[in-house]
Enzyme design. Structure first.
Site: not given
Length: 725
Positions: A18-19, A21-22, A135
């Site tokens: 994600g923008a 975090a992983n 989201d």
């Protein structure tokens, strides 16, 4: 490898990015159990501290089976950064499910209901805790398999979530652009400033786009070049969407927007579910926040859908399967109304068959006590009126044409599209086969039903014939006896009754010839024989579905290889040649699949449909003919009963005159009988009357015996009873 005090994970074992975090697949150090570990990147720490902590606080408040569970918040050993240890969902996300070629045109109805039910339940828990997600999209809905083997979907990624009550508003921007509310899209994507504030209902827009995507396999709003390549047109579509529309697609560059208030024909959902869900989509995909439903109404309507049961119905004359979504507490009239909405057959004209018998449902019976039905064993509905043969609703999608030049990206996308179409062919071919199997079963049952109706008419006609014969003979004998004994003319009404009985007998004889005409149509060699259903159309023995599945497996194998080739980005010379050969094979398999689907499946289905239309016309004519015979038979019987009643009254009126006192008799007899043998003649006459009456009684007994024997007779020697449930 990285770790916390209790968990560890490999950096190569990534589940999602994600923008901020992983997410990695991690394990508990003590038990080895799998977990999802969310590790924040440097961009995340550029956010304000309260925003960084918001996701932690939100997850701590939530505890629901349809929300990914938070197990621990720990620090990574080397960086001391916070990480979230969450529930691991091994079946990836809804987005991954929708990316499978099998679901190119949407999820199966049963899976769509699970997705929508679970998302609604998860959202309800969020609203109960005063939280908005901001989201919602298929990538943030995780899937796992429950203990019963069914899918369970869970909301995840609460990085954009915050607390917000229904009457509060916010101005910050989060979300994924294809699923963003138009007001947020304008500011976040187009960077246009405005003073609008947003409420919790922006989540409803995202849910609407997600549900449409799940139902159809495509996004509802699509510029020609794609949502991310032409953002101005994308905004024009979502902001200018008319009320009631649920999709807007631009088919050509600079072309008009095609609006639709219905789901496409390629959709997997039944018309019964579409009828219920389309208004939901129309009212949550509403750009005007004043017109958009609130969560309370959204939850009420969707839960009403989820709480309904399904009654499978097959409209025989229309060749259409239906799913009737009905409340358990609804009654038979409600069921007929719902059937009417889908078939346009009025409730009073609906005849039901189930498992080969007439189905008679009492008006007060609850839907939960209806017979248990399935796709393969539905309730058949038919009518005596002529209706159009509609058939199964589907699109004949053409296989995409490949480009001639070598391009790994384009070839992989093309192979995916071809695989999706091949999956669609398999599904529609199986549905067509099921429809024709149900048609064959239903036509056989309908043939038996017409034989029953014929036999009932023959039975009734025989009863009427016997009754008329009895009335005629009785009237003739009464006329003869009265004239002999009374030596005077009978009242004119009696002669009129006799004439009427003779006329009724003549009409009844005409019905016999009509019945014989019907019998000729129903017996072997007749125009209503159903032997054609065994030769026309698709049959399981043709194994067309299995042939398509073999081709699908070959196509899928090439698609999987093309995905690997695309990931490599560059192939060696030999690999490139193999890729080109596979591309040729893909085109060959696709062409075979299309030919098999169009010629063997759709072509034969259309022939069967045209034959059905012809047969149904003849069937309707015969059933109307039988109904007319039944009606006329009833009228004749009614008139005969009136005549019999009059005769009985006349007999009662004449009896005192025939058996009057001796003084009265003398005055009546003296002028008539001048012979000294008058008394002897009267005695003989009375004996003759007694014998005639005994003969009438005997005839009645014989008639009753004949009727009892006739009650067991039919065309094929098998009289079937009405099944009353």
């Amino acid at each position: 490898m990285q770790s916390t005090a209790n968990y560890l994970w490999m950096l190569s074992d990534i589940l999602g990015q994600g923008a901020t975090a992983n997410v990695y697949r991690g394990r508990n150090k003590k038990t080895g159990d799998l977990y999802a570990v969310k590790v924040f990147n440097s961009l995340s720490f550029q956010r304000p501290a309260d925003v960084q902590m918001r996701e932690f606080e939100v997850l701590k408040k939530l505890n629901h089976k349809n929300i990914v569970k938070l197990f621990a918040i720990e620090e990574e050993m080397s960086s001391r950064h916070k990480v979230l240890v969450m529930e691991f969902c091994p079946c990836a996300s809804l987005y991954s499910v929708l990316e499978e070629p099998t679901n190119s045109y949407g999820l199966p109805e049963s899976e769509f209901l699970i997705v929508s039910r679970d998302v609604v339940a998860g959202m309800n828990h969020l609203r109960e805790n005063g939280i908005i997600h901001r989201d919602i999209k298929p990538g943030n809905i995780m899937r796992e398999i429950g203990e019963d083997g069914k899918s369970v979907y869970k909301l995840t990624d609460f990085g954009a979530a915050r607390e917000l009550e229904d009457d509060e508003q916010f101005v910050s921007l989060y979300g994924t652009e294809e699923y963003l509310h138009p007001d947020m899209y304008e500011r976040a994507v187009l960077r246009k400033e405005h003073q609008k504030k947003y409420s919790a209902t922006v989540d409803l827009w995202s849910i609407g786009v997600t549900f449409y995507h799940a139902a159809t396999g495509s996004l509802p709003f699509r510029p020609f070049e794609g949502p991310r390549r032409n953002k101005e047109v994308m905004y024009k579509i979502i902001a200018g969407k008319p009320s009631g529309a649920i999709s807007g697609v631009q088919r050509a560059e600079n072309g008009p927007i095609e609006w639709s208030g219905e789901l496409p024909a390629t959709c997997n959902l039944s018309m019964g579910l579409q009828t219920l869900f389309t208004p939901v989509l129309a009212n949550i995909l509403e750009a005007d926040q004043e017109k958009c439903w609130g969560f309370e109404q959204f939850f009420a309507v969707t839960n009403d859908i989820f709480n309904r049961i399904v009654v499978h119905v097959f409209s025989l004359q229309q060749m259409t399967p239906h799913k009737i979504y009905i409340n358990t507490y609804d009654k038979v009239p409600d069921f007929h109304d719902l059937v009417y909405k889908q078939t346009k057959i009025p409730g009073q004209n609906q005849e039901l068959l189930f498992e080969g018998r007439r189905l008679v449902l009492e008006q007060g019976r609850l839907a939960q006590h209806f017979p248990i039905t399935t796709d393969e064993n539905p309730i058949f509905v038919l009518t005596r009126e002529m209706v159009s043969v509609i058939g199964l609703r589907f699109d004949e999608i053409v296989i995409p044409k490949p480009i001639s030049h070598y391009d790994l990206d384009v070839d992989a996308n093309m192979a995916k599209a071809v695989t999706g179409v091949a999956c669609y062919y398999c599904r529609i071919a199986a549905s067509l086969l099921l429809v024709l199997d149900l048609m064959r079963k239903g036509i056989r049952w309908l043939s038996e039903l017409m034989k029953e109706e014929y036999n009932e008419n023959v039975h009734r006609n025989t009863e009427v014939s016997l009754k008329l014969n009895f009335c005629n003979r009785t009237t003739e004998k009464d006329l003869k006896i009265y004239e002999q004994l009374m030596q005077t003319s009978v009242e004119s009404e009696v002669y009129a009754i006799h004439a009427k009985l003779l006329n009724l007998s003549s009409t009844q004889e005409g019905l016999k010839s009509s019945l014989q005409e019907v019998k000729n149509k129903l017996t072997p060699g007749g125009t209503l024989m159903d032997s054609w259903i065994n030769t026309e159309g698709i049959h399981a023995a043709d194994r067309n579905v299995e042939k398509l599945q073999v081709l699908l497996s070959l196509i899928t194998e090439i698609y999987c290889q093309f995905k690997k080739d695309k990931a490599q980005r560059r192939l060696s010379y030999n690999e490139e040649q193999i890729h080109k050969f596979d591309k040729q094979k893909l085109c060959l398999h696709a062409a075979k699949a299309y030919s098999l689907f169009k010629d063997e499946c759709v072509g034969k289905y259309e022939v069967f449909r045209s034959k059905t239309l012809e047969w149904m016309r003849k069937m309707i004519h015969v059933r109307k003919q039988l109904f007319s015979i039944k009606s006329k038979c009833f009228d004749i019987e009614e008139e005969a009963s009136k005549c019999q009643h009059y005769i009985n009254q006349y007999q009662e009126k004449m009896s005192p005159k025939m058996f009057a006192a001796p003084s009265g008799m003398k005055s009546a007899v003296n002028p008539i009988y001048s012979s000294p043998n008058t008394l002897v003649e009267m005695t003989l006459g009375m004996r003759k009357l007694k014998e005639d009456m005994e003969g009438v009684v005997k005839e009645l007994e014989e008639n009753n015996h004949i009727l009892e024997r006739f009650g067991a007779l039919t065309i094929d020697g098998d009289f079937r009873n009405v099944d009353c449930i």
